[in-house]
Motif scaffolding. Structure first.
Motif, PDB file in Angstrom:
ATOM      1  N   ASN A 158       0.828  -1.210   0.000  1.00 43.51           N
ATOM      2  CA  ASN A 158       0.000   0.000   0.000  1.00 43.51           C
ATOM      3  C   ASN A 158       0.855   1.249   0.000  1.00 43.51           C
ATOM      4  N   TRP A 183     -12.137   1.749  -8.579  1.00 39.18           N
ATOM      5  CA  TRP A 183     -10.974   0.860  -8.640  1.00 39.18           C
ATOM      6  C   TRP A 183     -10.222   1.102  -9.947  1.00 39.18           C
ATOM      7  N   VAL A 204      -4.001   3.801  -0.399  1.00 34.84           N
ATOM      8  CA  VAL A 204      -4.132   3.076  -1.661  1.00 34.84           C
ATOM      9  C   VAL A 204      -3.581   1.663  -1.484  1.00 34.84           C
ATOM     10  N   ASP A 256      -8.395   2.731  -3.443  1.00 32.18           N
ATOM     11  CA  ASP A 256      -8.233   3.735  -2.387  1.00 32.18           C
ATOM     12  C   ASP A 256      -9.315   3.462  -1.346  1.00 32.18           C
ATOM     13  N   TYR A 299      -2.893  -2.139  -3.082  1.00 32.83           N
ATOM     14  CA  TYR A 299      -2.672  -2.834  -4.346  1.00 32.83           C
ATOM     15  C   TYR A 299      -2.997  -4.315  -4.176  1.00 32.83           C
ATOM     16  N   ALA A 308      -5.630  -1.156  -8.047  1.00 30.94           N
ATOM     17  CA  ALA A 308      -5.439  -0.271  -6.904  1.00 30.94           C
ATOM     18  C   ALA A 308      -6.795   0.152  -6.375  1.00 30.94           C
ATOM     19  N   ILE A 365      -3.979  -1.407 -12.792  1.00 36.34           N
ATOM     20  CA  ILE A 365      -2.591  -0.975 -12.966  1.00 36.34           C
ATOM     21  C   ILE A 365      -1.896  -1.832 -14.019  1.00 36.34           C
TER      22      ILE A 365
END
Length: 719
Positions: A315, A346, A319, A337, A321, A335, A349
């Motif tokens: 993180n 969402w 955020v 938040d 991951y 990712a 990435i």
């Protein structure tokens, strides 16, 4: 089953594929929707399940009784007598021992100023944990060989504190899944007084300040049978160093959801407690978290739907991951938040690709992604915003274990191996973008003398399936080579190339070692897994039979020289082989197998596998289970030579499966081939087995196969 090296960041409960030992049946046995009628007869138990009359002639072997113990003792003696009469077993033992006797060392891992790694000098029963400090002096941190005289007490897990000063370690006896966790001071080697009990499928996760550990445990079994009683209601606790376990703080429980399993961890900076929640052995999970910077913070249910896998990667403040297969069967990186947790917010990435993701780590502020490309390893590096940086050049075609590293470091380690190349450790440096050799074993054979090739064949329904075929150079495809066909096919476990010195010994004998990547695994992502689950389980069996037929058609071997071998879920596959295609093989080895598909969920952690197999309690799922349940499909006929393998302390896949199956198979054998039991003492499902016991098991497997191929075991094996 192939259950080792499954821990990563998933719940350890997901890794728990198996059942338990002989023992009492639990109280759920007579649920109304399961058995409408149950009758004890001289021939066993007869039940009416969903309107179908089902016979269970060896139900008594589920019980801890004098009769059961007498039967086990007789079978042990008979199996030993058969195996001991095979000539030249010692030659096989000697060659495996010679090949096994080389120094093995793992990739290092760092905590504080200390670097840790495991090493085995060759034939040690268990590998030893070593530590090096800033002074570069190596010393033993923990030697599990000193925990018992016969090597049957093994490390089941190690967790080093963030400052590298304290080690928490789990101990398992005789292969049991039950663990006891203890603590030692690294600098002095002094044992601390803390002890944690009633732990299964859990690690110890250190708090950021190193004051203690988070862990998950069950209540003590109420039935009194530690090896067979069912396990429910796992809970998360915090243990403060120096306290008694009775003083541990209950962090989280879910009594209304008794089948939820919890894996607790802490973010690198110690700002969040993370709770991954599994339900059975399904790779899907829920995900909750709790702020550790606010003493009043409650547990937040971030992901409540059991719809996909969410593997936490790291993180940046709020955020988080994740690696996930949500709408991406091959996996992707996203990712979230947590301050704006709606799915609409969402971000993807790293998008899904044609190659499934097997592992992701955040190292040096990069995502290092391990892929499978047609079952073979591939490493790719991405920036934190998902831009591809480079592919890592690998030393060949094989398996990549790792990467192993930290976000704060500018390097990582990975381990490469294949069926004919032992584990070799490499270090990748971000500054140069290159890998360098870190540790290479000194071995007593030349890998260049062996071949490991990948082939593809077509299964019954037209599916293209890969298979690795390994043998010694010079072998001729004359249709008569002794061949061992090993497979698994379930629980999203991928059979990637894996070196074993015992396999080299088999090739030195003139044998072929073949491993098909059948459906049920994750070699091609979650869609490959789902194609072998529930009522699609027959696909797994058909893929295996097609592999055998391919080897015969291509001139590798024939049915009189073909052996079938599988463990745990692979033992179920072997049971299907015996009851569906006994004509295809000369010898079959079901090891620690799930063989009674109508009752597997009634012992220890077996209930967790209903997410893979289904349950006989459910009317809609019952017909498919009955159709292939090995125990219930035995009938009078000629069966190939069979060695049913189990262990007396297996509390994952209880040996009652093997006992009942072996007894009934012996009753129904109408051919001349032997049906024997190989029942190990002071052993479990497989993990933690000492080296000498492993070597002896391989020697029995090879000599049993060789003899039942109509061959004489060579008096000398090797170069």
């Amino acid at each position: 089953m192939v259950l080792d090296s499954l821990f990563s960041k998933k719940s350890l409960l997901v890794a728990g594929l198996g059942i338990a030992l002989l023992g009492c049946q639990n109280n759920s046995d007579t649920s109304d929707n399961y058995a409408s009628k149950s009758t004890q007869t001289p021939q066993g138990v007869v039940e009416t399940l969903h309107g179908v009359e089902v016979h269970d002639p060896y139900r008594y072997l589920e019980q801890e009784s004098d009769e059961t113990h007498e039967w086990v003792a007789e079978q042990q003696q008979a199996g030993y007598a058969y195996l001991s009469k095979i000539n030249n077993k010692q030659a096989v033992v000697d060659r495996i021992t010679e090949l096994w006797n080389y120094e093995k060392q793992t990739a290092p891992f760092e905590h504080g100023d200390n670097t840790f790694y495991y090493r085995n000098d060759g034939l040690q029963a268990q590998s030893v944990l070593y530590v090096k400090g800033k002074d570069g002096v190596e010393r033993v941190a923990l030697d599990p060989n000193k925990l018992s005289s016969d090597g049957t007490v093994a490390l089941s897990g190690v967790s080093v504190s963030n400052d590298g000063k304290t080690i928490a370690y789990g101990v398992s006896k005789s292969g049991s899944d039950w663990q006891q966790w203890q603590f030692i001071d690294v600098a002095t080697g002094r044992a601390l007084g803390d002890e944690l009990k009633w732990i299964k499928f859990s690690r110890a996760q250190w708090a950021a300040d190193n004051s203690g550990v988070y862990y998950s445990r069950y209540d003590a079994p109420e039935g009194g049978n530690l090896l067979a009683d069912v396990n429910f209601n796992q809970k998360v606790y915090f243990h403060k160093l120096g306290d008694k376990q009775a003083q541990d703080t209950l962090i989280y429980e879910r009594p209304q959801n008794k089948d939820w399993g919890f894996a607790a961890s802490v973010t690198d900076k110690g700002d969040y407690l993370l709770i991954s929640i599994s339900q059975g052995t399904d790779s899907r999970n829920r995900f909750f978290y709790q702020s550790l910077t606010d003493a009043k913070a409650e547990v937040v249910e971030l992901i409540i739907d059991l719809e996909a896998e969410y593997q936490f990667l790291g993180n940046d403040k709020s955020v988080f991951y994740f690696k996930t297969d949500l709408a991406a069967p091959n996996g992707k990186v996203i990712a979230i938040d947590v301050n704006s947790p709606d799915k609409a917010n969402w971000q993807t990435i790293i998008a899904e690709s044609s190659d499934p993701i097997s592992n992701v780590e955040i190292i040096h502020d990069h995502f290092v992604v391990s892929y499978l490309h047609d079952v073979l390893g591939k490493l790719t590096i991405f920036s934190m915003n998902g831009d591809k940086r480079q592919d890592v050049d690998l030393p060949g075609k094989g398996k990549v274990a790792g990467p192993y590293g930290k976000r704060s470091k500018d390097y990582f380690y990975y381990v490469f191996n294949s069926y004919v190349q032992p584990q070799t450790t490499y270090r990748f440096d971000f500054k140069t973008g290159q890998s360098t050799l870190f540790a290479k074993p000194d071995i007593s054979f030349n890998p260049d003398d062996y071949v490991s090739e990948q082939v593809f064949y077509t299964s019954k329904d037209g599916t293209r399936v890969p298979m690795m075929v390994s043998y010694k150079k010079g072998l001729k495809k004359n249709g008569a080579n002794p061949t061992l066909l090993y497979a698994y096919g379930g629980f999203a476990i991928s059979l990637t190339p894996r070196f074993s010195p015992a396999n080299i010994a088999w090739m030195d004998m003139g044998g072929i070692y073949a491993v098909p990547n059948i459906r049920g695994g994750a070699e091609y992502g979650e869609s490959w897994h789902k194609a072998g689950m529930f009522d699609k389980k027959q696909n797994v069996f058909d893929d295996y039979y097609a592999a055998a037929e391919y080897l015969i058609e291509q001139g590798y071997t024939n049915s009189t020289k073909l052996g079938a071998y599988g463990r745990s879920n692979g033992g179920l596959l072997m049971g299907a082989v015996l009851t569906q295609r006994p004509d295809l093989f000369a010898a079959v080895l079901p090891a620690v197998g799930v063989l009674d598909m109508l009752r597997f969920h009634k012992f220890t952690i077996g209930w967790a596998w209903t997410s893979e197999y289904g349950s006989a309690d459910v009317a809609e799922q019952f017909p498919a289970l009955l159709a292939y349940s090995p125990y219930h499909n035995i009938k009078p006929r000629a069966y190939p030579a069979t060695m049913v393998m189990t262990a007396d302390h297996d509390d994952r896949v209880v040996p009652l499966h093997s006992f009942k199956f072996g007894a009934l198979l012996q009753d129904n054998q109408r051919g001349d081939a032997p049906v024997i039991m190989r029942i190990e003492s002071k052993a479990g499902h497989g993990a933690g087995k000492p080296t000498s016991m492993k070597i002896d098991e391989f020697a029995d497997i090879y000599t049993f196969l060789w003899t039942n191929f109509g061959l004489q075991v060579p008096a000398k094996i090797g170069q």
